[in-house]
Design an enzyme around this catalytic site. Structure first.
Site, PDB file in Angstrom:
ATOM      1  N   ASP A   9      -1.758  -1.417   2.158  1.00  7.94           N
ATOM      2  CA  ASP A   9      -1.700  -0.421   3.237  1.00  7.94           C
ATOM      3  C   ASP A   9      -1.829  -1.081   4.613  1.00  7.94           C
ATOM      4  O   ASP A   9      -2.547  -2.073   4.763  1.00  7.94           O
ATOM      5  CB  ASP A   9      -2.835   0.597   3.015  1.00  7.94           C
ATOM      6  CG  ASP A   9      -2.602   1.884   3.802  1.00  7.94           C
ATOM      7  OD1 ASP A   9      -1.478   2.082   4.308  1.00  7.94           O
ATOM      8  OD2 ASP A   9      -3.553   2.691   3.901  1.00  7.94           O
TER       9      ASP A   9
ATOM     10  N   HIS B  55       7.019  -3.382   7.479  1.00  8.82           N
ATOM     11  CA  HIS B  55       7.334  -3.492   6.051  1.00  8.82           C
ATOM     12  C   HIS B  55       7.906  -4.875   5.725  1.00  8.82           C
ATOM     13  O   HIS B  55       7.612  -5.445   4.683  1.00  8.82           O
ATOM     14  CB  HIS B  55       8.309  -2.394   5.625  1.00  8.82           C
ATOM     15  CG  HIS B  55       7.715  -1.017   5.709  1.00  8.82           C
ATOM     16  ND1 HIS B  55       6.445  -0.731   5.254  1.00  8.82           N
ATOM     17  CD2 HIS B  55       8.201   0.151   6.189  1.00  8.82           C
ATOM     18  CE1 HIS B  55       6.184   0.559   5.458  1.00  8.82           C
ATOM     19  NE2 HIS B  55       7.223   1.105   6.036  1.00  8.82           N
TER      20      HIS B  55
ATOM     21  N   LEU C 134       2.727 -15.115 -14.775  1.00  6.85           N
ATOM     22  CA  LEU C 134       2.190 -13.847 -14.262  1.00  6.85           C
ATOM     23  C   LEU C 134       3.086 -12.664 -14.652  1.00  6.85           C
ATOM     24  O   LEU C 134       4.311 -12.769 -14.586  1.00  6.85           O
ATOM     25  CB  LEU C 134       2.136 -13.950 -12.728  1.00  6.85           C
ATOM     26  CG  LEU C 134       1.820 -12.689 -11.939  1.00  6.85           C
ATOM     27  CD1 LEU C 134       0.337 -12.337 -12.076  1.00  6.85           C
ATOM     28  CD2 LEU C 134       2.163 -12.885 -10.454  1.00  6.85           C
TER      29      LEU C 134
HETATM   30  C1  FPP Z   1       1.850   1.110   3.269  1.00  3.62           C
HETATM   31  O1  FPP Z   1       1.827   0.882   4.638  1.00  3.62           O
HETATM   32  C2  FPP Z   1       2.934   0.403   2.652  1.00  3.62           C
HETATM   33  C3  FPP Z   1       4.000   0.991   2.028  1.00  3.62           C
HETATM   34  C4  FPP Z   1       4.195   2.441   1.936  1.00  3.62           C
HETATM   35  C5  FPP Z   1       5.069   0.202   1.452  1.00  3.62           C
HETATM   36  C6  FPP Z   1       4.674  -1.067   0.790  1.00  3.62           C
HETATM   37  C7  FPP Z   1       5.801  -1.966   0.987  1.00  3.62           C
HETATM   38  C8  FPP Z   1       5.722  -3.260   1.338  1.00  3.62           C
HETATM   39  C9  FPP Z   1       4.479  -4.037   1.425  1.00  3.62           C
HETATM   40  C10 FPP Z   1       6.966  -3.982   1.661  1.00  3.62           C
HETATM   41  C11 FPP Z   1       7.865  -4.164   0.526  1.00  3.62           C
HETATM   42  C12 FPP Z   1       7.289  -5.085  -0.442  1.00  3.62           C
HETATM   43  C13 FPP Z   1       7.962  -5.578  -1.473  1.00  3.62           C
HETATM   44  C14 FPP Z   1       7.227  -6.455  -2.391  1.00  3.62           C
HETATM   45  C15 FPP Z   1       9.382  -5.299  -1.720  1.00  3.62           C
HETATM   46  P1  FPP Z   1       1.979   2.124   5.619  1.00  3.62           P
HETATM   47  O2  FPP Z   1       3.396   2.154   6.073  1.00  3.62           O
HETATM   48  O3  FPP Z   1       1.488   3.360   4.953  1.00  3.62           O
HETATM   49  O4  FPP Z   1       1.030   1.699   6.780  1.00  3.62           O
HETATM   50  P2  FPP Z   1       0.213   2.645   7.753  1.00  3.62           P
HETATM   51  O5  FPP Z   1      -0.848   3.321   6.922  1.00  3.62           O
HETATM   52  O6  FPP Z   1      -0.370   1.689   8.734  1.00  3.62           O
HETATM   53  O7  FPP Z   1       1.205   3.606   8.368  1.00  3.62           O
END
Ligand code: FPP
Length: 244
Positions: free
Chosen positions: A20, A37, A131
């Site tokens: 997050d 992202h 893994l």
């Molecule tokens: C949460 O941050 C993250 C996500 C909803 C997406 C997770 C995706 C990635 C880490 C990138 C893609 C990874 C791979 C391995 C393909 P948020 O956007 O909710 O952050 P915020 O709470 O600060 O808004």
């Protein structure tokens, strides 16, 4: 915390991560959420490598939740694009490190081109013995349990009277997936957000205020070391209890 300071004999078998903070990371830099992202994807690559080096057997990354469809079409499309490209680009590295790639979630609900990439990578890595890397995509813990119940009730050879918590797992997305020993959440919030509900019954939790794009292997090893210092009783006694 360096890898060399970690006791590799007692690392958790299964670590789940709620990645997050990508959006806030981008916002702080006045960048579009997509940049957060992208940076988050780079962090994921480093943590996957770090988990392999620490001999962790299962790593589950919460990549896209069943609730993430509520985001803007632009953001959803970008996440799908990133995912598909990431799987293709990283495959050579997975191959070199013998990483077996698996998926959890309602894969049928994803765009066809993403599904194809998922099945290709899953197939190509199925015999790798390093893994086990699980991407939870279009994943919700409740949704996984409900889909398992649907599979169970449509299985004519299975009588629900025989149901136990052990054999229920065989209807979940990845039957062999062990319970999560440790769940790490970055970005400062302290909640499960519908992640691994079945597998988290006895999980330990480590929360970090660091936003996911800034999270490092050193921090990851710190969370593992902190987990190793915890006393896991699973509802029983501490080992070495002499009261009886
Ligand atoms: C949460 O941050 C993250 C996500 C909803 C997406 C997770 C995706 C990635 C880490 C990138 C893609 C990874 C791979 C391995 C393909 P948020 O956007 O909710 O952050 P915020 O709470 O600060 O808004």
């Amino acid at each position: 915390m360096q890898l060399s300071n970690l006791n590799l004999a007692t690392v958790p078998t299964h670590v789940g991560i709620i990645m997050d903070g990508n959006g806030r990371w981008a916002q702080q830099r006045k960048l579009p959420r997509s940049s957060g992202h992208k940076a988050g994807m780079n962090t994921a690559r480093e943590i996957i490598k770090a988990a392999g080096k620490a001999h962790i057997k299962y790593l589950t990354l919460y990549t896209f939740s069943t609730e993430n469809w509520k985001r803007s079409e632009q953001e959803v499309n970008f996440l799908m694009f990133l995912l598909k490209n990431n799987l293709r680009k990283e495959f050579e590295r997975y191959k070199a490190d013998r990483v077996r790639v698996l998926f959890s979630g309602d894969i049928n609900g994803l765009p066809k081109d993403v599904q194809k990439e998922i099945y290709d990578v899953q197939n190509a890595s199925k015999d790798f013995d390093g893994l086990n890397l699980i991407f939870a995509i279009n994943y919700g813990g409740r949704d996984e349990i409900i889909r398992a119940i649907k599979k169970l009730t449509s299985d004519k050879d299975f009588s629900s009277e025989k149901l136990t918590s052990e054999n229920f797992s065989s209807f979940l997305d990845i039957p062999e997936m062990p319970d999560a020993d440790l769940i790490i959440r970055t970005g400062g919030e302290k909640r499960l957000s519908n992640f691994l509900m079945w597998h988290s019954a006895y999980s330990e939790f480590e929360f970090s205020d660091i936003l996911w794009p800034d999270y490092t292997p050193d921090e990851f090893y710190k969370s593992i070391a902190s987990y190793q210092n915890k006393d896991r009783r699973f509802g029983g006694y501490t080992t070495g209890n002499n009261d009886e």
